[in-house]
Every structure is written in C-alpha cells, then in structure tokens.
Design a protein around this motif. Structure first.
Motif, PDB file in Angstrom:
ATOM      1  N   HIS A 272     -73.539  -6.013   5.069  1.00  0.00           N
ATOM      2  CA  HIS A 272     -73.632  -5.848   3.649  1.00  0.00           C
ATOM      3  C   HIS A 272     -72.252  -5.799   2.916  1.00  0.00           C
ATOM      4  O   HIS A 272     -71.895  -6.303   2.077  1.00  0.00           O
ATOM      5  CB  HIS A 272     -74.772  -4.704   3.260  1.00  0.00           C
TER       6      HIS A 272
ATOM      7  N   ASP B  60     -74.805 -11.178   3.338  1.00  0.00           N
ATOM      8  CA  ASP B  60     -76.098 -11.174   2.823  1.00  0.00           C
ATOM      9  C   ASP B  60     -76.106 -11.949   1.231  1.00  0.00           C
ATOM     10  O   ASP B  60     -77.182 -12.128   0.688  1.00  0.00           O
ATOM     11  CB  ASP B  60     -76.720  -9.869   2.661  1.00  0.00           C
ATOM     12  N   GLU B  61     -74.924 -12.640   0.947  1.00  0.00           N
ATOM     13  CA  GLU B  61     -74.781 -13.306  -0.155  1.00  0.00           C
ATOM     14  C   GLU B  61     -74.736 -14.676   0.064  1.00  0.00           C
ATOM     15  O   GLU B  61     -74.473 -15.734  -0.851  1.00  0.00           O
ATOM     16  CB  GLU B  61     -73.614 -12.800  -1.021  1.00  0.00           C
TER      17      GLU B  61
ATOM     18  N   GLN C  18     -79.165 -17.573   3.118  1.00  0.00           N
ATOM     19  CA  GLN C  18     -79.406 -16.242   3.918  1.00  0.00           C
ATOM     20  C   GLN C  18     -79.297 -16.531   5.392  1.00  0.00           C
ATOM     21  O   GLN C  18     -80.121 -16.509   6.226  1.00  0.00           O
ATOM     22  CB  GLN C  18     -80.833 -15.751   3.498  1.00  0.00           C
ATOM     23  N   ASN C  19     -78.409 -17.200   5.626  1.00  0.00           N
ATOM     24  CA  ASN C  19     -78.040 -17.611   7.142  1.00  0.00           C
ATOM     25  C   ASN C  19     -76.753 -17.267   7.994  1.00  0.00           C
ATOM     26  O   ASN C  19     -76.029 -18.006   8.714  1.00  0.00           O
ATOM     27  CB  ASN C  19     -78.481 -19.428   7.341  1.00  0.00           C
TER      28      ASN C  19
ATOM     29  N   ASP D 231     -79.328 -12.951   9.161  1.00  0.00           N
ATOM     30  CA  ASP D 231     -79.818 -12.568   7.825  1.00  0.00           C
ATOM     31  C   ASP D 231     -81.294 -13.052   7.603  1.00  0.00           C
ATOM     32  O   ASP D 231     -81.795 -13.600   8.684  1.00  0.00           O
ATOM     33  CB  ASP D 231     -78.930 -13.264   6.893  1.00  0.00           C
ATOM     34  N   LYS D 232     -81.764 -12.778   6.672  1.00  0.00           N
ATOM     35  CA  LYS D 232     -83.434 -12.812   6.507  1.00  0.00           C
ATOM     36  C   LYS D 232     -83.793 -14.393   6.585  1.00  0.00           C
ATOM     37  O   LYS D 232     -84.924 -14.473   7.124  1.00  0.00           O
ATOM     38  CB  LYS D 232     -83.630 -12.359   5.108  1.00  0.00           C
ATOM     39  N   GLY D 233     -82.966 -15.301   6.166  1.00  0.00           N
ATOM     40  CA  GLY D 233     -83.286 -16.768   6.242  1.00  0.00           C
ATOM     41  C   GLY D 233     -83.458 -17.053   7.888  1.00  0.00           C
ATOM     42  O   GLY D 233     -84.260 -17.874   8.037  1.00  0.00           O
TER      43      GLY D 233
END
Length: 145
Positions: free
Chosen positions: A52, A57-58, A62-63, A81-83
């Motif tokens: 972060h 995370d931007e 989201q990779n 990240d989430k992706g």
C-alpha cells in the motif's frame, strides 16, 4: 554500509531490474522488489503494508506483485493484488517461493530473485497478458527501507 546495500551489488540490482522489465514484457502485471534490513512484523504482513505504501494497490487491473525481503531476518514474502489473487489458485506463489528458496540456500540471492521474477511473469501472462495499451504503471527500480 548496511546489510541492505551489501545484499546485492549494483550489477546484481541492474540484472534484477532487467528481469522485471523482461517479465513485464509478457504481462500487464506490475512487479516490484523491496529490500530492507529487518522488520518486527511477519514477512507477509510487512509486505502487505509496503504494497500500500508503494501504491501498488492502485494499478488498473489490480495485478501488482511485490517481492519483499528482510535481509537480516533472512525472510521474504511475495504478495499479489486482489486481481491476481481472485484469478489464481491459493498455492499460486508457493512454486515461485520454493524455486527461490533453493537458490537462496545455495547463497545465490540475485539468481533466486531473478528466477522468482521471471517465474511470476510467466505465470501472470496466463491471466494478465500484455497488450498494446499496456503502460508501465510502477517503477521497476528496487526500493529499499
């Protein structure tokens, strides 16, 4: 000189930055390496915190992937990240970490990091292939704490 500076030579760092560039030619994923001396936190917790702080995370898809190393602690973590985590199996990073650990135990830190980065790039291109519209959203330079 601190252990962080001693961990990799300038030449090693350039080879790692080049590995990031090569890996990112295959994928829209963004790869970063962060090295610090020590952390009072668990490696993955610290990696997530840095993720972060480095604004990883931007990214649009989201990779982002962070390779985190605490030199004095002899620990490391890889966090995506989430992706990425939504697209891949739970043990996705284990084979990368295992390959890196083999090199580290042999004292080949640069090669372990390079292998991990190139492996991540290969894995990510299956889920996040490179496209003409892809831009390098994050620096390829190694950050240090």
């Amino acid at each position: 000189m601190s252990q962080v500076e001693d961990f990799l030579s300038k030449e090693d760092e350039q080879i790692i930055v080049e590995a990031i560039r090569v890996a990112e030619k295959n994928t829209s994923g963004e790869i970063r390496v962060h090295i610090e001396k020590t952390s009072s936190k668990a490696p993955l917790d610290r990696a997530l915190e840095l993720f972060h702080e480095l604004k990883m995370d931007e990214t649009q898809l989201q990779n982002g992937v962070l390779f985190y190393f605490a030199v004095e602690d002899k620990t490391f973590a890889i966090c995506g990240d989430k992706g990425i985590n939504d697209a891949v199996a739970d043990d996705f990073w284990d084979c990368t970490k295992d390959a890196m650990t083999v090199q580290f135990k042999a004292g080949n830190f640069k090669q372990g990091i390079v292998d991990g980065i190139l492996n991540a790039g290969e894995q990510l291109k299956k889920y996040f292939p490179w496209s003409e519209e892809d831009t390098n959203e994050l620096s390829n330079e190694i950050s240090k704490g």
